[in-house]
Design a protein around this motif. Structure first.
Motif, PDB file in Angstrom:
ATOM      1  N   SER A 195      -2.636   4.607 -13.258  1.00 28.34           N
ATOM      2  CA  SER A 195      -1.859   3.818 -14.214  1.00 28.34           C
ATOM      3  C   SER A 195      -1.937   4.405 -15.613  1.00 28.34           C
ATOM      4  CB  SER A 195      -2.367   2.366 -14.225  1.00 28.34           C
ATOM      5  OG  SER A 195      -3.702   2.306 -14.706  1.00 28.34           O
ATOM      6  N   LEU A 196      -3.044   5.099 -15.919  1.00 32.53           N
ATOM      7  CA  LEU A 196      -3.142   5.767 -17.216  1.00 32.53           C
ATOM      8  C   LEU A 196      -2.331   7.059 -17.241  1.00 32.53           C
ATOM      9  CD1 LEU A 196      -6.958   5.290 -17.981  1.00 32.53           C
ATOM     10  CD2 LEU A 196      -5.043   4.157 -19.112  1.00 32.53           C
ATOM     11  N   ARG A 197      -2.383   7.814 -16.156  1.00 37.59           N
ATOM     12  CA  ARG A 197      -1.693   9.104 -16.126  1.00 37.59           C
ATOM     13  C   ARG A 197      -0.211   8.965 -15.831  1.00 37.59           C
ATOM     14  NH1 ARG A 197      -4.943  12.950 -12.187  1.00 37.59           N
ATOM     15  NH2 ARG A 197      -3.170  14.263 -12.775  1.00 37.59           N
ATOM     16  N   GLN A 198       0.158   7.968 -15.017  1.00 36.11           N
ATOM     17  CA  GLN A 198       1.565   7.743 -14.652  1.00 36.11           C
ATOM     18  C   GLN A 198       2.212   9.039 -14.145  1.00 36.11           C
ATOM     19  OE1 GLN A 198       3.564   4.751 -15.112  1.00 36.11           O
ATOM     20  NE2 GLN A 198       1.658   3.667 -15.476  1.00 36.11           N
ATOM     21  N   PRO A 199       1.734   9.600 -13.031  1.00 40.41           N
ATOM     22  CA  PRO A 199       2.350  10.831 -12.521  1.00 40.41           C
ATOM     23  C   PRO A 199       3.742  10.608 -11.940  1.00 40.41           C
ATOM     24  CG  PRO A 199       0.726  10.013 -10.967  1.00 40.41           C
ATOM     25  CD  PRO A 199       0.636   9.133 -12.169  1.00 40.41           C
ATOM     26  N   PHE A 200       4.139   9.357 -11.735  1.00 39.18           N
ATOM     27  CA  PHE A 200       5.483   9.052 -11.252  1.00 39.18           C
ATOM     28  C   PHE A 200       5.880   7.684 -11.774  1.00 39.18           C
ATOM     29  CE2 PHE A 200       2.317   8.782  -7.784  1.00 39.18           C
ATOM     30  CZ  PHE A 200       2.115   7.413  -7.781  1.00 39.18           C
ATOM     31  N   ARG A 201       7.169   7.417 -11.709  1.00 33.26           N
ATOM     32  CA  ARG A 201       7.738   6.161 -12.191  1.00 33.26           C
ATOM     33  C   ARG A 201       8.405   5.435 -11.027  1.00 33.26           C
ATOM     34  NH1 ARG A 201       8.858   6.384 -17.707  1.00 33.26           N
ATOM     35  NH2 ARG A 201       7.113   7.401 -18.766  1.00 33.26           N
ATOM     36  N   PRO A 202       8.724   4.168 -11.195  1.00 36.17           N
ATOM     37  CA  PRO A 202       9.504   3.487 -10.155  1.00 36.17           C
ATOM     38  C   PRO A 202      10.826   4.209  -9.893  1.00 36.17           C
ATOM     39  CG  PRO A 202       8.604   1.893 -11.704  1.00 36.17           C
ATOM     40  CD  PRO A 202       8.321   3.239 -12.275  1.00 36.17           C
ATOM     41  N   ASN A 203      11.173   4.308  -8.619  1.00 34.79           N
ATOM     42  CA  ASN A 203      12.406   4.949  -8.145  1.00 34.79           C
ATOM     43  C   ASN A 203      12.341   6.470  -8.185  1.00 34.79           C
ATOM     44  OD1 ASN A 203      13.630   2.497  -7.591  1.00 34.79           O
ATOM     45  ND2 ASN A 203      14.590   2.379  -9.605  1.00 34.79           N
ATOM     46  N   ASP A 204      11.210   7.057  -8.544  1.00 34.78           N
ATOM     47  CA  ASP A 204      11.076   8.507  -8.441  1.00 34.78           C
ATOM     48  C   ASP A 204      10.967   8.903  -6.970  1.00 34.78           C
ATOM     49  OD1 ASP A 204      11.185   8.751 -11.129  1.00 34.78           O
ATOM     50  OD2 ASP A 204       9.130   9.468 -11.411  1.00 34.78           O
ATOM     51  N   PHE A 205      11.579  10.007  -6.614  1.00 37.37           N
ATOM     52  CA  PHE A 205      11.466  10.538  -5.258  1.00 37.37           C
ATOM     53  C   PHE A 205      10.361  11.571  -5.253  1.00 37.37           C
ATOM     54  CE2 PHE A 205      12.651  13.226  -1.626  1.00 37.37           C
ATOM     55  CZ  PHE A 205      12.821  12.238  -0.659  1.00 37.37           C
ATOM     56  N   VAL A 206       9.305  11.307  -4.482  1.00 38.21           N
ATOM     57  CA  VAL A 206       8.100  12.130  -4.532  1.00 38.21           C
ATOM     58  C   VAL A 206       7.690  12.545  -3.125  1.00 38.21           C
ATOM     59  CG1 VAL A 206       7.264  11.059  -6.659  1.00 38.21           C
ATOM     60  CG2 VAL A 206       6.589  10.111  -4.442  1.00 38.21           C
ATOM     61  N   ILE A 245       3.969  13.035  -1.372  1.00 42.09           N
ATOM     62  CA  ILE A 245       2.531  12.858  -1.529  1.00 42.09           C
ATOM     63  C   ILE A 245       1.863  13.208  -0.213  1.00 42.09           C
ATOM     64  CG2 ILE A 245       0.654  11.256  -2.069  1.00 42.09           C
ATOM     65  CD1 ILE A 245       2.641   9.620  -3.672  1.00 42.09           C
ATOM     66  N   GLN A 246       1.204  14.336  -0.194  1.00 41.33           N
ATOM     67  CA  GLN A 246       0.486  14.774   0.999  1.00 41.33           C
ATOM     68  C   GLN A 246       1.387  14.800   2.232  1.00 41.33           C
ATOM     69  OE1 GLN A 246      -2.127  16.205  -0.595  1.00 41.33           O
ATOM     70  NE2 GLN A 246      -3.539  15.446   0.950  1.00 41.33           N
ATOM     71  N   GLY A 247       2.642  15.206   2.061  1.00 40.02           N
ATOM     72  CA  GLY A 247       3.567  15.303   3.179  1.00 40.02           C
ATOM     73  C   GLY A 247       4.427  14.079   3.410  1.00 40.02           C
ATOM     74  N   ASP A 248       4.137  12.957   2.743  1.00 35.84           N
ATOM     75  CA  ASP A 248       4.951  11.745   2.863  1.00 35.84           C
ATOM     76  C   ASP A 248       5.962  11.713   1.726  1.00 35.84           C
ATOM     77  OD1 ASP A 248       3.680  10.647   5.154  1.00 35.84           O
ATOM     78  OD2 ASP A 248       2.002   9.990   3.904  1.00 35.84           O
ATOM     79  N   GLN A 249       7.255  11.718   2.073  1.00 35.41           N
ATOM     80  CA  GLN A 249       8.318  11.696   1.082  1.00 35.41           C
ATOM     81  C   GLN A 249       8.946  10.318   1.034  1.00 35.41           C
ATOM     82  OE1 GLN A 249      11.187  14.794   1.690  1.00 35.41           O
ATOM     83  NE2 GLN A 249       9.742  16.451   1.239  1.00 35.41           N
ATOM     84  N   GLY A 250       9.300   9.901  -0.176  1.00 38.92           N
ATOM     85  CA  GLY A 250       9.939   8.604  -0.313  1.00 38.92           C
ATOM     86  C   GLY A 250      10.144   8.252  -1.772  1.00 38.92           C
ATOM     87  N   THR A 251      10.832   7.134  -1.992  1.00 39.02           N
ATOM     88  CA  THR A 251      11.095   6.616  -3.331  1.00 39.02           C
ATOM     89  C   THR A 251       9.958   5.683  -3.722  1.00 39.02           C
ATOM     90  OG1 THR A 251      13.473   6.754  -2.965  1.00 39.02           O
ATOM     91  CG2 THR A 251      12.726   5.342  -4.762  1.00 39.02           C
ATOM     92  N   VAL A 252       9.422   5.854  -4.931  1.00 35.72           N
ATOM     93  CA  VAL A 252       8.286   5.048  -5.379  1.00 35.72           C
ATOM     94  C   VAL A 252       8.747   3.609  -5.593  1.00 35.72           C
ATOM     95  CG1 VAL A 252       6.553   4.726  -7.172  1.00 35.72           C
ATOM     96  CG2 VAL A 252       7.174   7.033  -6.420  1.00 35.72           C
ATOM     97  N   ALA A 253       8.080   2.683  -4.897  1.00 32.54           N
ATOM     98  CA  ALA A 253       8.378   1.261  -5.077  1.00 32.54           C
ATOM     99  C   ALA A 253       7.446   0.652  -6.112  1.00 32.54           C
ATOM    100  CB  ALA A 253       8.263   0.518  -3.749  1.00 32.54           C
ATOM    101  N   ARG A 254       6.138   0.773  -5.885  1.00 31.37           N
ATOM    102  CA  ARG A 254       5.191   0.228  -6.853  1.00 31.37           C
ATOM    103  C   ARG A 254       3.803   0.807  -6.588  1.00 31.37           C
ATOM    104  NH1 ARG A 254       2.715  -4.933  -4.794  1.00 31.37           N
ATOM    105  NH2 ARG A 254       3.443  -5.243  -2.659  1.00 31.37           N
ATOM    106  N   LEU A 255       2.956   0.597  -7.589  1.00 33.10           N
ATOM    107  CA  LEU A 255       1.559   1.023  -7.528  1.00 33.10           C
ATOM    108  C   LEU A 255       0.688  -0.218  -7.654  1.00 33.10           C
ATOM    109  CD1 LEU A 255      -0.729   3.189  -7.652  1.00 33.10           C
ATOM    110  CD2 LEU A 255      -0.384   3.228 -10.133  1.00 33.10           C
ATOM    111  N   THR A 256      -0.117  -0.505  -6.622  1.00 34.66           N
ATOM    112  CA  THR A 256      -1.009  -1.650  -6.646  1.00 34.66           C
ATOM    113  C   THR A 256      -2.433  -1.182  -6.932  1.00 34.66           C
ATOM    114  OG1 THR A 256      -1.535  -1.599  -4.283  1.00 34.66           O
ATOM    115  CG2 THR A 256       0.480  -2.738  -4.934  1.00 34.66           C
ATOM    116  N   SER A 257      -3.363  -2.124  -6.961  1.00 27.59           N
ATOM    117  CA  SER A 257      -4.755  -1.770  -7.232  1.00 27.59           C
ATOM    118  C   SER A 257      -5.412  -1.079  -6.049  1.00 27.59           C
ATOM    119  CB  SER A 257      -5.552  -3.029  -7.591  1.00 27.59           C
ATOM    120  OG  SER A 257      -5.488  -3.972  -6.543  1.00 27.59           O
ATOM    121  N   ARG A 258      -4.750  -1.019  -4.899  1.00 27.48           N
ATOM    122  CA  ARG A 258      -5.336  -0.380  -3.725  1.00 27.48           C
ATOM    123  C   ARG A 258      -4.485   0.748  -3.154  1.00 27.48           C
ATOM    124  NH1 ARG A 258      -7.479  -4.284   0.794  1.00 27.48           N
ATOM    125  NH2 ARG A 258      -8.169  -2.227   1.474  1.00 27.48           N
TER     126      ARG A 258
END
Length: 469
Positions: A249-260, A262-275
């Motif tokens: 949350s401090l670094r914010q490497p991606f934003r909502p709706n970014d297409f990323v 992550i370790q081979g999993d591709q998708g649109t960022v929905a949200r970042l939770t505490s887990r």
């Protein structure tokens, strides 16, 4: 031979079982004898003192020792039923005491009397329930009186603790300074939680100081450290994911709706939770990735830079004019409205195949205006149509089949036919609306928005207003 072999196989097992049984019996006997010896030492064997044994006129008389012990026991409660006798410095004690602690304490008291050579403590534990409960009832009554006497100071300490804790709660909930100090709401909540804990600890220290019990602070902090260490090992993964969520949350490497990726999993960022970090795949599937994996893993953000390069390969005849083929395809790509002029279109010969030459073409598009996949597909179609219209063939791989029975046969007519075929005239139909590059696919973005706004989407640590990494 068979019988002797079987007998030899059985005897070692029986011998081991017999030895194990003998070892067990010896161990039990040792324990029984040890317990009996210990009991005899505490009840019958005389206790040797550490004092020097005097002789002659310097020796203390038995009457003086007896008189001193009787006066001491008369002043100490709980030894009224004890009888003492002394002979040549050896003290023999009989009678009844309340418990084992009183019995041991009696031996310690007599051991300190000058002139005592040895102590034979033959006292017995009293079996009367009332006598044994009386000291406990007296202790409870004394502690009750002590509690009532310290009641006012305890109430003052409790009021001080409540005042400090309430002040911390008001400071962390009613004042918006934490929102201004933190880069995003999640970090602001973390600041508030830490501040509340500090206020509670301050109130606890103040209350203990008022009651003059600051010595308990070390014990409380030590116990809290042990408990915290145990809980840390028990919920190590949860704590690791929570700390990773703070750092993300401090670094914010991606934003909502970014297409990323992550370790081979591709998708649109929905949200970042505490887990976990939640992605929506192009197929509409929900992907939950632990934050620790996200923080330590490889993240490819395809959306951070609006300009993105596409690339594809086309094969032409081996005897074709390769420079003309490159120029024809580049001109077709430059003519597409969605292909950017800066950076320019790229083209080169990548390799020579078995039956063709592979040409590679690249171009750049603005992801905010067009759909990347559709733009790449339209670029491939335009380059292919331009090459075919210019007379360049795009052959498929040709294989020669040789049969042993027809080794001297003429070459396969398939190759000659393919070489003599004239290039077909390229025919292009109208592009359907579904394939229009300027028509972006919003299904994944819509699913991500519904995830953030859904019933279970209350927690989102990504802040669109925060400066990204």
């Amino acid at each position: 031979m068979t019988c002797s072999t079987a007998r030899a196989g059985r005897w070692p097992g029986a011998r081991r079982a017999l030895l194990a049984g003998l070892h067990l019996l010896i161990l039990l006997a040792a324990l029984c004898l040890g317990g009996t010896g210990a009991q005899a030492q505490t009840t019958a064997d005389p206790v040797q003192t550490d004092g020097r044994i005097e002789v002659g006129d310097a020796a203390v008389r038995d009457s003086e020792i007896l008189n001193r012990i009787e006066k001491l026991l008369a002043e100490i409660e709980g030894y009224g039923a004890v009888t003492v006798s002394v002979s040549e410095g050896v003290v023999r004690i009989t009678g009844e005491v309340i418990d084992n602690a009183a019995q041991d304490r009696l031996t310690q008291i007599i051991n300190r009397v000058a002139g005592v050579v040895a102590i034979e403590n033959e006292t017995e534990i009293s079996g009367t329930l009332e006598e044994r409960l009386a000291p406990a009832m007296e202790r409870i009554a004394a502690r009750t009186r002590n509690l009532l006497a310290n009641g006012p100071i305890f109430l003052v300490a409790l009021a001080a603790f409540a005042a400090v804790a309430a002040g911390g709660w008001l400071l962390t909930t009613r004042i918006g300074i934490w929102t201004r100090l933190a880069p995003n709401p999640f970090i602001a909540d973390v600041y508030r939680a830490v501040a509340r804990i500090l206020f509670i600890l301050t109130g606890l220290v103040l209350a203990l100081d008022i009651m003059n019990a600051t010595a308990l602070i070390g014990a409380v902090l030590g116990a809290a450290g042990v408990v915290g260490l145990a809980l840390g090992f028990a919920v190590r993964d949860t704590v690791e994911n929570f700390i990773a969520s703070i750092l993300l949350s401090l670094r914010q490497p991606f934003r909502p709706n970014d297409f990323v990726d992550i370790q081979g999993d591709q998708g649109t960022v929905a949200r970042l939770t505490s887990r976990a970090t939640i992605l929506i795949s192009p197929e509409g599937n929900h992907i939950r990735i632990p934050n620790a994996t996200v923080f330590k893993g490889r993240i490819v953000n395809f959306t951070r830079d609006p300009r993105r390069r596409f690339g594809f390969d086309l094969g032409v005849d081996a005897d074709a004019d390769l420079a003309a083929a490159l120029s024809t395809a580049v001109a077709a790509l430059d003519a597409q409205p969605f292909v950017l002029d800066d950076p320019e279109v790229g083209a080169w010969i990548s390799e020579v195949g078995d039956s063709n030459v592979i040409l590679t073409f690249t171009g750049w598009v603005d992801q905010t205006r067009v759909d990347f996949a559709k733009a790449r597909g339209e670029a491939i179609r335009a380059a292919k149509m331009a090459l075919e219209a210019a007379g360049f063939g795009l052959p498929e791989p040709i294989y020669r089949v040789r049969l042993d029975s027809a080794a001297e046969a003429t070459p396969s007519p398939a190759k000659d036919t393919a070489a003599k075929q004239a290039p077909r005239e390229a025919v292009s139909a109208d592009l359907p609306e579904a394939a229009d590059p300027e028509r972006t696919e919003l299904a994944a973005a819509g699913a991500a928005r519904r995830e953030r706004e859904g019933l279970d989407g209350g927690e989102n640590l990504l802040d669109a207003q925060q400066q990204a990494e």
